[in-house]
Design a protein around this motif. Structure first.
Motif, short mmCIF file in Angstrom:
data_model
loop_
_atom_site.label_atom_id
_atom_site.label_comp_id
_atom_site.label_asym_id
_atom_site.label_seq_id
_atom_site.Cartn_x
_atom_site.Cartn_y
_atom_site.Cartn_z
N GLN A 437 19.72 -51.94 -50.37
CA GLN A 437 21.04 -51.30 -50.42
C GLN A 437 21.15 -50.21 -49.36
O GLN A 437 22.20 -50.02 -48.76
CB GLN A 437 21.29 -50.68 -51.80
CG GLN A 437 21.83 -51.65 -52.83
CD GLN A 437 22.40 -50.91 -54.02
OE1 GLN A 437 23.61 -50.76 -54.13
NE2 GLN A 437 21.53 -50.48 -54.92
N ALA A 441 24.18 -49.89 -46.76
CA ALA A 441 25.06 -48.73 -46.91
C ALA A 441 24.92 -47.77 -45.74
O ALA A 441 25.84 -47.00 -45.45
CB ALA A 441 24.74 -48.00 -48.21
N PHE A 448 24.30 -43.86 -53.37
CA PHE A 448 24.74 -45.03 -54.14
C PHE A 448 24.02 -45.08 -55.48
O PHE A 448 23.59 -46.12 -55.95
CB PHE A 448 24.57 -46.34 -53.35
CG PHE A 448 23.21 -46.55 -52.72
CD1 PHE A 448 22.16 -47.11 -53.44
CD2 PHE A 448 22.99 -46.21 -51.40
CE1 PHE A 448 20.92 -47.32 -52.86
CE2 PHE A 448 21.76 -46.42 -50.80
CZ PHE A 448 20.72 -46.98 -51.54
N LYS A 457 26.12 -54.85 -54.78
CA LYS A 457 27.09 -54.10 -53.98
C LYS A 457 26.80 -54.15 -52.48
O LYS A 457 27.48 -53.48 -51.70
CB LYS A 457 27.11 -52.63 -54.43
CG LYS A 457 27.51 -52.42 -55.88
CD LYS A 457 28.96 -52.75 -56.11
CE LYS A 457 29.39 -52.41 -57.53
NZ LYS A 457 30.82 -52.72 -57.76
N HIS A 461 28.95 -52.46 -49.45
CA HIS A 461 28.37 -51.37 -48.64
C HIS A 461 28.48 -51.68 -47.15
O HIS A 461 28.88 -50.83 -46.35
CB HIS A 461 26.89 -51.18 -48.99
CG HIS A 461 26.62 -50.60 -50.34
ND1 HIS A 461 27.40 -49.61 -50.89
CD2 HIS A 461 25.63 -50.84 -51.25
CE1 HIS A 461 26.92 -49.27 -52.08
NE2 HIS A 461 25.85 -50.01 -52.31
#
Length: 653
Positions: A437, A441, A448, A457, A461
């Protein structure tokens, strides 16, 4: 004797203010030793990039501590003024301005600001010798001679150029773009150098060593064509007549080290009669067994290990370490007792030194700049954005790939592609939902926290990151591939030729978690996958479509042994084999005292994440159970490859 770092740290003497705002456009504070010095004074360092994300970090991590006077905080910004800093921070802080031109007055500020901080120490020693007016050209001439040891006028041929560049790259000297441009402007006038990509050879060590590799391959082919005899004197006479740079004394004397350290790769040939000094640069039984070569690499690497290694040293060393471990998988057997023992001793040495280094230094890495190269995985998209400039870019994330698996992949692909090899640090604990992530991101995990336990996600991101840089969703792709076997072609049809593409390939992580025969079994499984041509097809297709391609991983892995299963019920909300995460620091500390392990907190993690990490090769599973896993802080888990893929045999390079 006081040096430039002492001069900087003197600004933070007693009494230390609770809050200091520092404008630092030249990133003077972004130095490993200075950050350690601040830490020793009890000072925490935070970065101010833009108001919203900083406000979130400040309110969640620092506000209460400052109110209770339990913290001294330095907020660093690249802004040259305080105008954009929130008023409430300025009203309750001391302001400080830092610049490299204040440290080294007289030299051109625009040139000084491009230097690598590792060069400041040498500049400190020679700065008093500068007698110029402060112009850019005078500063560049001075720095070339006194800082880098480069005399422009001595380069008059390809061989003299390569000798100069080898001295720079082998010493890991980073030449800034403005100085490289000046060198190019001088050397490009020479007929012998006009067809060379001088800027890339000067600034990119990967491009330089790829070029030198091609020179070595041609050199060996030339020797074979000339039919060298076994008689050493006759061999030397023929070699010395060659125009190859490897006959130069300075380069020839370094040949063994270039291959031992993995900067060049041996040429595979059959048994031939060649001069003995080329032995390390060829793979042939004529010059002994491969295990002897590997033992030399192990001993050479072991000698380089000490407590003074910097974050850059570890990044370079662990890439070589991965090659050593990969070769060890193929060469270790019961009849060769020295090699398995030497590998175990090296791994133990790396484990202990890296563990100590991580505990003392890792927390500072997120504050380092992402240029000229990313340092941590969340820097990668920022680095890519800085290089976009209208190009197409593709990021391939091979989930769970360690430096060991990269060495295997590189070996398979080296006949098809060239590579610029670098590495980055993952986040600790080294688990997918945190590290992967973070890549997409482009942020520290604290930002996050709501999705910290899932990878669902990632696409959002990734699209948000690029949207903030002016690229809408229609220009940004994300694809996760988890189907095997299969061909890349069917996935390719699903994706438009957009400007930025991200592809996650889950296979290595899946194979690692299901491996029943350790790293040796994982090697064979990956070999079958590579034999299918899937990765080769993907890279070739992306290259044909005009993408600049980068390969990385979210975390690595290592072979480990169970130290005993932890029975805690629901106390730990993440129950990994190498890392367990608790909402409560008290519960984590109780588990540590009962079961052992390393306690881990990081300012980049959400406030309610308190990790317990397995030590060295241990795992929180049934005692003596063998497995491959990740989550802890070993070098193989934390440092992952960051590779730029290049077309093969670009003769102009």
């Amino acid at each position: 004797m006081k040096d430039w770092r002492d001069e900087v740290l003197e600004h933070f003497g007693e009494p230390i203010p609770a809050l200091t705002i520092v404008t630092d456009p030249d990133e003077v504070l972004c130095d490993e030793i200075i950050m350690q010095g601040l830490n020793e004074k009890g000072i925490e360092l935070a970065e101010y990039h833009e108001p919203i994300s900083f406000r979130y970090l400040f309110e969640n991590v620092y506000r209460d501590a400052l109110t209770k006077a339990s913290l001294c905080l330095v907020v660093r910004t690249k802004l040259s003024t305080f105008d954009q800093i929130p008023y409430d921070l300025l009203a309750n802080s001391v302001q400080l301005r830092l610049s490299v031109s204040a440290l080294f007055p007289g030299l051109s500020p625009s040139i000084l600001s491009t230097l690598d901080k590792t060069d400041y120490e040498r500049l400190d020693e020679v700065h008093d010798q500068f007698q110029g007016s402060g112009s850019d050209s005078e500063a560049i001439e001075f720095l070339l001679k006194y800082l880098y040891g480069v005399y422009i006028e001595t380069v008059n041929s390809k061989n003299t150029l390569l000798k100069v560049l080898l001295s720079l790259h082998y010493a890991n000297r980073s030449i800034p773009g403005m100085i490289a441009d000046y060198m190019c402007s001088k050397w490009s006038r020479l007929t012998a150098l006009k067809d060379l990509p001088l800027k890339d050879l000067i600034t990119a060590s990967g491009v330089f060593y790829n070029y030198l590799q091609n020179e070595w391959n041609d050199f060996i082919r030339g020797l074979l064509l000339k039919g060298q005899f076994i008689k050493e004197t006759a061999s030397e006479e023929v070699v010395l007549d060659s125009p190859s740079p490897f006959v130069e004394g300075d380069i020839r004397s370094m040949v063994d080290n270039l291959f031992t350290e993995g900067k060049l790769r041996p040429v595979k040939i059959g048994a031939q009669s060649l001069p003995k000094w080329v032995a390390f640069g060829i793979e042939s039984d004529t010059f002994g067994q491969a295990s002897i070569r590997l033992l030399e690499q192990i001993y050479h690497t072991s000698e380089k290990l000490d407590a003074k290694l910097t974050y850059k040293d570890w990044l370079e060393l662990v890439l070589l370490y991965g090659e050593i471990l990969q070769k060890g998988l193929l060469l270790s057997n019961e009849r060769e007792n020295d090699l398995p023992l030497a590998l175990k001793q090296l791994q133990l040495q790396v484990d202990r030194l890296f563990h100590a280094w991580v505990l003392g230094t890792f927390q500072h890495l997120s504050n380092l700049p992402y240029l000229p190269l990313p340092v941590m995985v969340h820097h990668i998209p920022h680095f890519m954005a800085s290089k976009l400039n209208g190009k197409r870019m593709a990021l391939i994330v091979l989930d769970g790939m360690s430096v060991v698996q990269w060495a295997q992949i590189r070996e398979t692909l080296t006949s098809l592609f060239d590579f610029e090899q670098n590495a980055v640090y993952s986040w600790i604990p080294t688990v997918t939902s945190i590290a992967r992530q973070s890549i997409f991101a482009g942020e520290m995990p604290i930002y996050f926290s709501q999705s910290i336990g899932t990878t669902a996600k990632e696409e959002a991101h990734w699209q948000r990151f690029w949207a903030n840089r002016g690229l809408g969703k229609m220009y940004v792709d994300y694809l996760r591939i988890a189907e095997y076997p299969g061909s890349y072609a069917k996935f390719q049809r699903l994706m438009p030729k957009n400007k930025v593409r991200a592809i996650v390939v889950d296979l290595i992580d899946q194979l690692a978690h299901s491996a029943l025969q350790g790293q040796r079994g994982l090697y064979e499984e990956i070999k079958l996958w590579l034999d299918s041509g899937f990765l080769q097809d993907m890279l070739s297709s992306l290259m044909k479509e005009g993408y600049q391609i980068y390969i990385t991983s979210d975390h690595g892995n290592r072979e480990c042994t169970g130290t005993g299963k932890l029975s805690e019920g629901v106390l730990a909300y993440t129950k990994g084999e190498r890392a367990r995460v608790y909402h409560s620091q008290v519960l984590r500390d109780q588990a540590a005292s009962r079961y052992g392990g390393t306690t881990w907190n990081s300012s980049g993690l959400p406030q309610n994440m308190h990790a317990l990490l397995a030590l060295e090769a241990g795992a929180f599973v049934t005692k003596d159970e063998q497995l491959i896993s990740h989550g802890s802080m070993s070098a193989e888990e934390v440092i992952v490859p960051f590779i730029k893929v290049l077309p093969k045999d670009r003769k102009e390079h």
